[in-house]
Scaffold this motif. Sequence first.
Motif, mmCIF file in Angstrom:
data_model
loop_
_atom_site.group_PDB
_atom_site.id
_atom_site.type_symbol
_atom_site.label_atom_id
_atom_site.label_comp_id
_atom_site.label_asym_id
_atom_site.label_seq_id
_atom_site.Cartn_x
_atom_site.Cartn_y
_atom_site.Cartn_z
ATOM 1 N N LYS A 1 -99.868 -35.121 -43.783
ATOM 2 C CA LYS A 1 -101.277 -35.296 -44.159
ATOM 3 C C LYS A 1 -102.092 -34.024 -43.947
ATOM 4 C CE LYS A 1 -101.299 -40.259 -43.126
ATOM 5 N NZ LYS A 1 -101.732 -41.287 -42.149
ATOM 6 N N GLU A 2 -101.708 -33.237 -42.956
ATOM 7 C CA GLU A 2 -102.469 -32.031 -42.608
ATOM 8 C C GLU A 2 -102.202 -30.851 -43.545
ATOM 9 O OE1 GLU A 2 -101.322 -31.213 -38.614
ATOM 10 O OE2 GLU A 2 -102.479 -32.868 -37.751
ATOM 11 N N GLU B 1 -94.379 -37.742 -35.286
ATOM 12 C CA GLU B 1 -95.640 -37.236 -35.845
ATOM 13 C C GLU B 1 -95.504 -36.673 -37.253
ATOM 14 O OE1 GLU B 1 -95.599 -33.398 -33.028
ATOM 15 O OE2 GLU B 1 -94.198 -35.057 -32.756
ATOM 16 N N ILE B 2 -94.379 -36.932 -37.927
ATOM 17 C CA ILE B 2 -94.124 -36.346 -39.243
ATOM 18 C C ILE B 2 -95.211 -36.702 -40.248
ATOM 19 C CG2 ILE B 2 -92.585 -36.420 -41.248
ATOM 20 C CD1 ILE B 2 -90.256 -36.586 -39.302
ATOM 21 N N GLU B 3 -95.569 -37.969 -40.299
ATOM 22 C CA GLU B 3 -96.564 -38.395 -41.278
ATOM 23 C C GLU B 3 -97.893 -37.661 -41.099
ATOM 24 O OE1 GLU B 3 -95.774 -42.926 -42.557
ATOM 25 O OE2 GLU B 3 -95.795 -42.609 -40.391
ATOM 26 N N GLN B 4 -98.265 -37.421 -39.853
ATOM 27 C CA GLN B 4 -99.506 -36.691 -39.584
ATOM 28 C C GLN B 4 -99.407 -35.245 -40.053
ATOM 29 O OE1 GLN B 4 -102.291 -38.134 -38.596
ATOM 30 N NE2 GLN B 4 -103.347 -36.168 -38.847
ATOM 31 N N GLU C 1 -95.988 -33.001 -50.216
ATOM 32 C CA GLU C 1 -96.172 -34.322 -50.812
ATOM 33 C C GLU C 1 -95.059 -35.259 -50.355
ATOM 34 O OE1 GLU C 1 -96.118 -36.373 -55.256
ATOM 35 O OE2 GLU C 1 -96.575 -34.231 -55.077
ATOM 36 N N PHE C 2 -95.433 -36.426 -49.886
ATOM 37 C CA PHE C 2 -94.467 -37.452 -49.481
ATOM 38 C C PHE C 2 -94.505 -38.579 -50.505
ATOM 39 C CE2 PHE C 2 -93.736 -41.379 -46.833
ATOM 40 C CZ PHE C 2 -92.359 -41.253 -46.800
ATOM 41 N N ILE D 1 -91.016 -28.977 -41.963
ATOM 42 C CA ILE D 1 -92.435 -28.836 -42.292
ATOM 43 C C ILE D 1 -93.028 -27.616 -41.592
ATOM 44 C CG2 ILE D 1 -94.711 -29.903 -42.000
ATOM 45 C CD1 ILE D 1 -93.229 -32.638 -42.360
ATOM 46 N N LEU D 2 -92.659 -27.422 -40.324
ATOM 47 C CA LEU D 2 -93.146 -26.245 -39.589
ATOM 48 C C LEU D 2 -92.636 -24.949 -40.226
ATOM 49 C CD1 LEU D 2 -92.737 -27.524 -35.910
ATOM 50 C CD2 LEU D 2 -94.881 -27.234 -37.181
#
Length: 351
Positions: free
Chosen positions: A228-229, A222-225, A234-235, A195-196
């Motif tokens: 969301k940011e 903290e992946i889910e957060q 999309e998950f 993600i990063l």
Amino acid sequence: MNILINSRFLTQKITGTQRFAIEISLQLKKLMLNVVFVSPRNILHTKIANELNVKTIGVNTGHLWEQVDLPVYLKKVGNSLLINLVNAAPLIYKNQIITIHDLAFLKHPEWFSRKFYLFYRTLIPKIAKKAKIILTVSNFSKTEIINLLNIPSQKVEVIYNGISNKFSFNPSIKKENFILAVSSLDPRKNFKNLILAFKKLKLKEHKLLIVGSKNKVFSNQEIEQLIKETPNIEFTGYVPDEELVNLYQRAKLFVYPSLYEGFGLPPLEAMACGTPVVVSNVASLPEVCGDAAYYVNPYDVNDIAKGIETVLKYELLQKELIKKGLERVKLFSWEKSAEKLAKIIEEVVQN
């Protein structure tokens, strides 16, 4: 001698280890007439259970069924050879073949809940010492089992995962502008760095689609957060295989930056669907993917970003990876793997 398959995997959600057990079992059923599949009553996958003609036994479920009901039943039917395909097995039973997919809980206990770690830290070394044969899914895992559990090399056999025919290339399906990642959301899958890396690239025309379910045995993260940011991530959560195949076929690129794998089936599934693959250069993944993937350092966000950018940028590289991937997957077959296991079983029975 009757051969019993511990089919508790039919009571569990399907991840890589359950898929291995299911596919191998379906093939063994065709190859060996004297195989009996036994399971607790709380079966989730009834269609597969019917195909295997599963016999439900005992009153308990989960680990209690495996450690109490199953050994009691085995004693009643004359100590048959028991085949265990998903890591755990009865602690007090000796006449069995076990499967250890990997030793992540020993190498990286911080990825797991304390309860999970302590259970497998106690169980696995003991059943490994007692088992007739230990199956595993790569030479990488075989080496770790030999070294970390102090097991003789001749006692460990490698049975590769295969690829289901449902994962197939359809050249008529047009590629779309999304990058696909598939796995459960546990720390070893390294989705945080993915993600990063994706955020670093600032890709306006592509979105990142993450498919998978969060498993409660893994440590908090903290992946889910992060998801969301970021608006173009999309998950989906868990999706059925039919939908997953379609996503593989439509994806422009598949990325798998895992920190640790015993095998690593999703990259092969993506290859089978004609999608170029970017994977980690660690653990079993180079063994499994060969020259059919673009490799990155999973600990380096910049290197992951560079891998994604490079494959997206060069169409010739995409075509080369697709071609090599379609050839690579021909090496992996559930039929061949089941045939190898059937030979191992026959040798154990004869000895």
